[in-house]
Design a protein around this motif. Structure first.
Motif, short mmCIF file in Angstrom:
data_model
loop_
_atom_site.label_atom_id
_atom_site.label_comp_id
_atom_site.label_asym_id
_atom_site.label_seq_id
_atom_site.Cartn_x
_atom_site.Cartn_y
_atom_site.Cartn_z
N LEU A 264 0.84 -1.19 0.00
CA LEU A 264 0.00 0.00 0.00
C LEU A 264 0.87 1.24 0.00
O LEU A 264 1.90 1.27 0.69
CB LEU A 264 -0.90 0.03 1.24
CG LEU A 264 -1.71 -1.21 1.56
CD1 LEU A 264 -2.37 -1.08 2.92
CD2 LEU A 264 -2.77 -1.43 0.49
N GLN A 265 0.45 2.25 -0.74
CA GLN A 265 1.16 3.51 -0.74
C GLN A 265 0.15 4.64 -0.76
O GLN A 265 -0.65 4.76 -1.68
CB GLN A 265 2.09 3.64 -1.95
CG GLN A 265 2.91 4.91 -1.95
CD GLN A 265 3.88 4.99 -3.12
OE1 GLN A 265 3.87 4.13 -4.00
NE2 GLN A 265 4.71 6.02 -3.13
N ALA A 266 0.18 5.44 0.29
CA ALA A 266 -0.75 6.55 0.41
C ALA A 266 -0.07 7.85 0.01
O ALA A 266 1.11 8.05 0.29
CB ALA A 266 -1.24 6.66 1.85
N PHE A 267 -0.82 8.72 -0.63
CA PHE A 267 -0.29 10.02 -0.99
C PHE A 267 -1.44 11.00 -1.17
O PHE A 267 -2.62 10.61 -1.18
CB PHE A 267 0.56 9.94 -2.26
CG PHE A 267 -0.09 9.25 -3.41
CD1 PHE A 267 -0.02 7.87 -3.54
CD2 PHE A 267 -0.78 9.97 -4.38
CE1 PHE A 267 -0.62 7.23 -4.60
CE2 PHE A 267 -1.38 9.33 -5.43
CZ PHE A 267 -1.29 7.95 -5.56
N GLY A 268 -1.08 12.28 -1.27
CA GLY A 268 -2.09 13.32 -1.46
C GLY A 268 -2.23 14.28 -0.31
O GLY A 268 -3.03 15.21 -0.37
N GLY A 269 -1.48 14.07 0.77
CA GLY A 269 -1.57 14.97 1.90
C GLY A 269 -0.98 16.33 1.59
O GLY A 269 -0.36 16.54 0.55
N GLY A 270 -1.20 17.25 2.49
CA GLY A 270 -0.67 18.59 2.30
C GLY A 270 -1.16 19.54 3.35
O GLY A 270 -1.81 19.14 4.33
N LEU A 271 -0.85 20.80 3.14
CA LEU A 271 -1.26 21.87 4.05
C LEU A 271 -2.43 22.61 3.43
O LEU A 271 -2.33 23.12 2.31
CB LEU A 271 -0.09 22.82 4.29
CG LEU A 271 -0.39 24.10 5.08
CD1 LEU A 271 -0.85 23.76 6.49
CD2 LEU A 271 0.84 24.99 5.10
#
Length: 118
Positions: free
Chosen positions: A3-10
């Motif tokens: 699994l690889q999660a991405f898309g986070g940010g401020l």
């Protein structure tokens, strides 16, 4: 299963953000996909989950009506649409998969950080 999660940010309070979780490996063995989060100094908590067979969803009370979990048709990407974000949503978000069977195995992806400023 990987699994690889991405898309986070401020983002600012009231904004929206969509997280993605890329899933690879033996997808047929997965029964439930979910998103967890862990804020600084707090325990990891379940945000939402979705069953792979029937698409049944479950949400933490704190995100009901604001967050939506979904999967693509191939089942190799799971999304978390987050609307009306609040500072208390600030956390590292983790993708999770549970296998089928009486003793399900759990798989975790690396976290993606979501920071919501007021």
């Amino acid at each position: 299963v990987q699994l690889q999660a991405f898309g986070g940010g401020l983002v600012q309070a009231g904004d929206s953000l969509r997280l993605s979780c890329a899933v690879s490996g033996n997808l047929d063995m997965i029964a439930v996909m979910g998103w967890y989060r862990q804020a600084p100094g707090k325990q990891r908590e379940l945000v939402t989950s979705i069953t792979t067979t029937r698409g049944l969803t479950n949400y933490a009370d704190s995100v009901k009506g604001r967050f939506t979990i979904s999967r693509d048709n191939a089942g190799n990407t799971v999304y978390l649409q987050m609307n009306s974000l609040q500072p208390e949503d600030t956390a590292a978000y983790y993708c999770n998969a549970k296998s089928r069977g009486t003793l399900p195995a759990q798989y975790w992806g690396g976290g993606t950080l979501v920071t919501v400023s007021s």
